[in-house]
Enzyme design. Structure first.
Site, short mmCIF file in Angstrom:
data_model
loop_
_atom_site.label_atom_id
_atom_site.label_comp_id
_atom_site.label_asym_id
_atom_site.label_seq_id
_atom_site.Cartn_x
_atom_site.Cartn_y
_atom_site.Cartn_z
N CYS A 258 0.81 -1.23 0.00
CA CYS A 258 0.00 0.00 0.00
C CYS A 258 0.84 1.27 0.00
CB CYS A 258 -0.98 -0.01 1.16
SG CYS A 258 -0.21 -0.02 2.81
N HIS A 305 -2.55 1.27 6.99
CA HIS A 305 -2.87 1.10 5.57
C HIS A 305 -3.06 2.47 4.95
CE1 HIS A 305 -4.15 -1.02 2.00
NE2 HIS A 305 -5.24 -0.29 1.94
N HIS A 317 -6.09 1.67 -4.17
CA HIS A 317 -5.12 1.17 -3.20
C HIS A 317 -4.65 -0.23 -3.56
CE1 HIS A 317 -7.91 -1.39 -0.41
NE2 HIS A 317 -8.38 -1.37 -1.63
#
Length: 343
Positions: A258, A305, A317
């Site tokens: 990520c 994240h 993402h």
């Protein structure tokens, strides 16, 4: 650029399932290996994916700290080297001035130095006596200066040695700390590998439909409003990676985690941001959920994240193992921790 993104999105939509299977090594399993329900397997898969993502973030932070400690260690070693050279120079001066004093002392033994009485006794005249006394004064002054220089050199050498000693202590502390961090990194890598193995094993227990859903890029937006400047360029880069697979610790060019995706996206726009999602949670300036717009960095789950806003309602993402880079609803990745705007 838009046609290339659309082409890539179509390619990802058609082939993502096959890519996902190949990427994680999924193999058919017997009916007896299936869990009680497919939903249980998917729930377990999501839990393991979240745990592995958290561990990956911690690993990245440990590696970043190790790098910082190494820089501190190198600096300390440089200070030791500088202090050692200064000490050597001071000791050389010390020897030089000590030799100078020794020569003056030796000269006094040989009769070059006289006390006032001896000067008077050997003088031929009053002027001769004054000349001799003047010479003795010069010698005394010269000897005194040499002694002062010697003392200064000794003090300088001592100070240099003290500086070197302190630098050595700092270097040793940094070395010990770097070793501890390196050991921690290795342990985290082992833990991460175990988690990844568990995630891949769990993928084997998903139904075909669930694997297809995980491996799909879903609907790829074609009417993205790219903002001007770095944010727009970064978002364009991120969108062009749709269909690429997730890999822990990866920063491209065809696999990503990520924060690796977000970092490289902004790097492509000429902006340097931290490697980790927690680091990225502190860049730029904060904006509210209502103010979020395309190109903003969106950090989730307490900093574990990160994604990039495609609009006020969607983010792109790299989520977890077995899942390609894709666009999802804004709140889909988890609980919003921070929204940051560059520029």
């Amino acid at each position: 650029m838009a046609s290339q993104r659309l082409k890539r999105g179509v390619r990802g939509a058609l082939a993502a399932t096959a890519v996902a299977v190949a990427a994680v090594g999924i193999t058919p399993v017997s009916a007896g290996a299936q869990p009680a329900t497919a939903s249980d397997a998917l729930k377990k898969y999501n839990e393991l994916g979240e745990q592995a993502t958290k561990l990956n973030e911690e690993l990245l932070r440990a590696q970043e700290q190790e790098k910082n400690n190494q820089a501190e260690l190198d600096k300390a070693k440089g200070e030791v080297d500088t202090a050692t050279k200064a000490g050597d120079a001071a000791r050389a001066d010390e020897e030089k001035f000590r030799s100078r004093v020794d020569r003056l002392t030796e000269a006094s033994f040989e009769g070059a130095r006289f006390n006032q009485l001896s000067a008077l006794l050997v003088s031929d005249s009053q002027q001769d006596f004054l000349n001799r006394m003047s010479a003795l004064g010069v010698l005394a002054m010269d000897n005194g200066e040499a002694l002062e220089e010697l003392s200064g050199a000794v003090q300088a050498a001592d100070a240099a040695r003290d500086t070197a000693s302190e630098a050595e202590k700092r270097a040793q502390t940094a070395t010990d700390e770097a070793k501890k961090i390196a050991d921690d990194v290795r342990k985290r890598k082992e833990d991460l590998d175990k988690q990844r193995t568990e995630v891949k094993a769990q993928l084997n227990r998903l139904t075909s439909a669930e694997r297809t859903n995980l491996g799909s890029v879903g609907s790829v937006p074609t009417n993205v409003n790219y903002p001007a400047g770095a944010a727009g360029a970064a978002l364009s880069f991120a969108m062009s990676q749709i269909g690429d697979m997730y890999q822990y610790g990866a920063t491209g060019p065809n696999v990503w985690d990520c924060s690796g995706l977000v970092m490289k996206a902004y790097a492509s726009a000429g902006v340097s941001i931290p490697r980790t999602s927690q680091g990225q949670a502190g860049v730029g300036r904060a904006v509210t959920r209502a103010e979020a717009q395309a190109g903003d960095i969106v950090v989730y789950n307490g900093g574990m994240h990160v994604g990039m806003a495609v609009s006020n309602s969607q983010v792109v993402h790299a989520s977890t193992d077995g899942v390609p880079v894709k666009v999802v609803p804004f709140n889909n990745p988890g609980s919003i921790y921070a929204i940051r705007r560059i520029g």
